[in-house]
Motif scaffolding. Sequence first.
Motif, short mmCIF file in Angstrom:
data_model
loop_
_atom_site.label_atom_id
_atom_site.label_comp_id
_atom_site.label_asym_id
_atom_site.label_seq_id
_atom_site.Cartn_x
_atom_site.Cartn_y
_atom_site.Cartn_z
N ALA A 60 0.41 -1.04 0.44
CA ALA A 60 -0.19 0.09 0.13
C ALA A 60 0.87 1.83 -0.47
N TYR A 61 2.09 0.85 0.74
CA TYR A 61 2.87 1.96 0.61
C TYR A 61 4.09 2.31 -0.78
N ASP A 62 3.77 1.50 -1.16
CA ASP A 62 4.52 1.26 -2.28
C ASP A 62 4.21 2.33 -3.53
N LEU B 270 1.81 10.24 -3.99
CA LEU B 270 1.15 10.92 -3.32
C LEU B 270 1.67 11.51 -2.12
N TYR B 271 1.15 10.47 -1.30
CA TYR B 271 2.36 10.33 0.48
C TYR B 271 2.89 11.82 0.48
N ALA B 272 4.06 11.37 -0.42
CA ALA B 272 5.52 12.46 -0.11
C ALA B 272 4.48 14.14 -0.99
N VAL C 31 11.12 5.85 13.07
CA VAL C 31 11.49 3.69 11.92
C VAL C 31 9.64 4.34 12.14
N GLY C 32 9.84 4.07 10.61
CA GLY C 32 8.29 4.20 9.52
C GLY C 32 8.37 5.42 9.84
N CYS C 33 9.76 5.81 8.79
CA CYS C 33 10.43 7.07 8.45
C CYS C 33 9.40 8.23 7.61
N GLY D 26 10.62 10.65 4.93
CA GLY D 26 11.71 11.68 5.43
C GLY D 26 12.28 12.85 6.02
N HIS D 27 10.71 13.62 6.21
CA HIS D 27 10.48 14.91 6.57
C HIS D 27 10.99 14.68 7.75
N ILE D 28 10.15 14.41 8.82
CA ILE D 28 11.20 13.83 10.08
C ILE D 28 12.11 13.65 10.84
N THR D 29 12.85 13.02 10.15
CA THR D 29 14.61 12.62 10.32
C THR D 29 15.04 13.91 9.92
N VAL E 273 13.63 4.68 8.73
CA VAL E 273 13.88 2.99 8.85
C VAL E 273 12.51 2.73 8.08
N ASP E 274 12.01 2.07 6.86
CA ASP E 274 11.14 2.04 6.51
C ASP E 274 11.20 0.72 5.78
N LEU E 275 9.35 0.11 5.76
CA LEU E 275 9.80 -1.24 4.89
C LEU E 275 8.90 -0.83 3.85
N SER E 276 8.85 -0.03 3.18
CA SER E 276 8.45 0.55 2.11
C SER E 276 9.73 1.07 0.82
N LEU F 221 12.48 -3.29 9.54
CA LEU F 221 11.00 -3.27 9.91
C LEU F 221 11.34 -2.66 11.81
N MET F 222 10.00 -2.65 11.90
CA MET F 222 10.22 -1.29 13.16
C MET F 222 11.09 -2.81 14.11
N GLY F 223 10.17 -3.97 14.09
CA GLY F 223 9.45 -4.70 14.38
C GLY F 223 11.23 -6.01 14.71
N ALA G 29 8.63 6.68 16.48
CA ALA G 29 7.56 6.38 15.76
C ALA G 29 6.98 7.37 15.21
N ASN G 30 6.21 7.73 14.40
CA ASN G 30 5.38 9.15 13.75
C ASN G 30 4.00 8.01 13.48
N TYR G 31 3.22 8.34 13.70
CA TYR G 31 1.87 7.71 13.08
C TYR G 31 2.53 5.99 12.22
N SER G 32 3.71 5.38 12.61
CA SER G 32 4.28 4.21 12.24
C SER G 32 3.11 3.43 12.92
N ILE G 33 2.78 3.28 14.32
CA ILE G 33 2.80 2.25 15.14
C ILE G 33 1.47 1.58 14.28
C1 LIG Z 1 1.15 7.12 8.70
S1 LIG Z 1 2.89 6.64 7.50
C2 LIG Z 1 3.71 8.05 8.18
C3 LIG Z 1 5.24 8.52 7.73
C4 LIG Z 1 6.09 9.55 8.73
N1 LIG Z 1 6.57 8.74 9.54
C5 LIG Z 1 5.43 10.29 9.10
O1 LIG Z 1 4.48 11.43 10.41
O2 LIG Z 1 4.85 11.48 8.34
C6 LIG Z 1 3.33 4.67 7.51
C7 LIG Z 1 4.64 4.88 7.42
O3 LIG Z 1 5.55 3.72 8.16
C8 LIG Z 1 5.48 2.61 7.84
N2 LIG Z 1 5.97 1.27 8.24
C9 LIG Z 1 4.41 0.72 8.37
N3 LIG Z 1 4.73 -0.04 9.64
C10 LIG Z 1 5.54 -0.81 9.15
C11 LIG Z 1 7.40 -1.36 9.46
N4 LIG Z 1 6.16 -2.05 10.32
N5 LIG Z 1 8.34 -1.39 9.73
C12 LIG Z 1 8.51 -0.07 9.23
N6 LIG Z 1 7.73 0.95 8.91
C13 LIG Z 1 6.48 0.32 8.74
C14 LIG Z 1 5.15 2.37 6.47
O4 LIG Z 1 5.52 2.10 5.03
C15 LIG Z 1 5.12 4.29 6.20
O5 LIG Z 1 5.35 5.12 5.87
#
Ligand SMILES: C[S@@+](CC[C@H](N)C(=O)[O-])C[C@H]1O[C@@H](n2cnc3c(N)ncnc32)[C@H](O)[C@@H]1O
Length: 216
Positions: free
Chosen positions: A13-15, A20-22, A57-59, A62-65, A78-81, A101-103, A117-121
Amino acid sequence: MTEPDFLTATRAAYDTASALYAESIPELFHAGPLNRAMIPVFAELIRAAGDGLVADVGCGPGHITAYLRSLGVTAFGVDLSPEMIALARGAHPGIRFEVGLMGALEVEDASLAGVLANYSIIHTPPERLPETFAEFHRVLAPGGHLLLAFQAYDHPTEPAEAFDHKVSLAYRYSPDHVAELLLKAGLAEVARLVCAPGEDPQRGFPQAHLLARRTA
Ligand SMILES: C[S@@+](CC[C@H](N)C(=O)[O-])C[C@H]1O[C@@H](n2cnc3c(N)ncnc32)[C@H](O)[C@@H]1O
């Protein structure tokens, strides 16, 4: 080992949505002071502890990095996509970004001063949160800080609710429940900011920003 379905679905889904997200999310992040209110606090705690390494994690793109770097923190993303990581590398050539992977972070035990982990969990199903928090605990040095942001769920008995996120299935979590799981993982709550539902014009969800510290 077979990958859990939620990771395969989230990556796909994120790929697909990465460009659009960026285009939209970094601008929204910088436009909203409450979105980033806890990040300078987090950065100051990291700097005060001697400027260790921080994983975003889940960056995403990369704007927050990059924002953490502008605050004097040595951060990497780090991001899984893979598509998100390609965009992050293109937008911020001087910063380290890795697919991962964050896990299951590819870093040594107790080697990080901070994890953000900004909105990535939010794409991690409730039953998988404890192992994710155990991984954050593993990589953080004693006294290291964790900053989480997520859509909050305010229900008297239920700890989580699935919701229809634009990109992929997501969950909003009770901040008390998250704080309890963190504590079980050895990460004690330091502070939280919960923004009122009315501050979220899109879905009307409260937004939680939870800061925790790895206990000694
Ligand atoms: C809602 S976006 C948030 C992106 C960014 N942190 C922000 O605040 O805009 C969620 C991000 O987390 C990544 N993500 C989701 N689950 C993940 C996992 N288990 N490990 C690493 N990245 C993950 C997704 O690929 C996506 O880029």
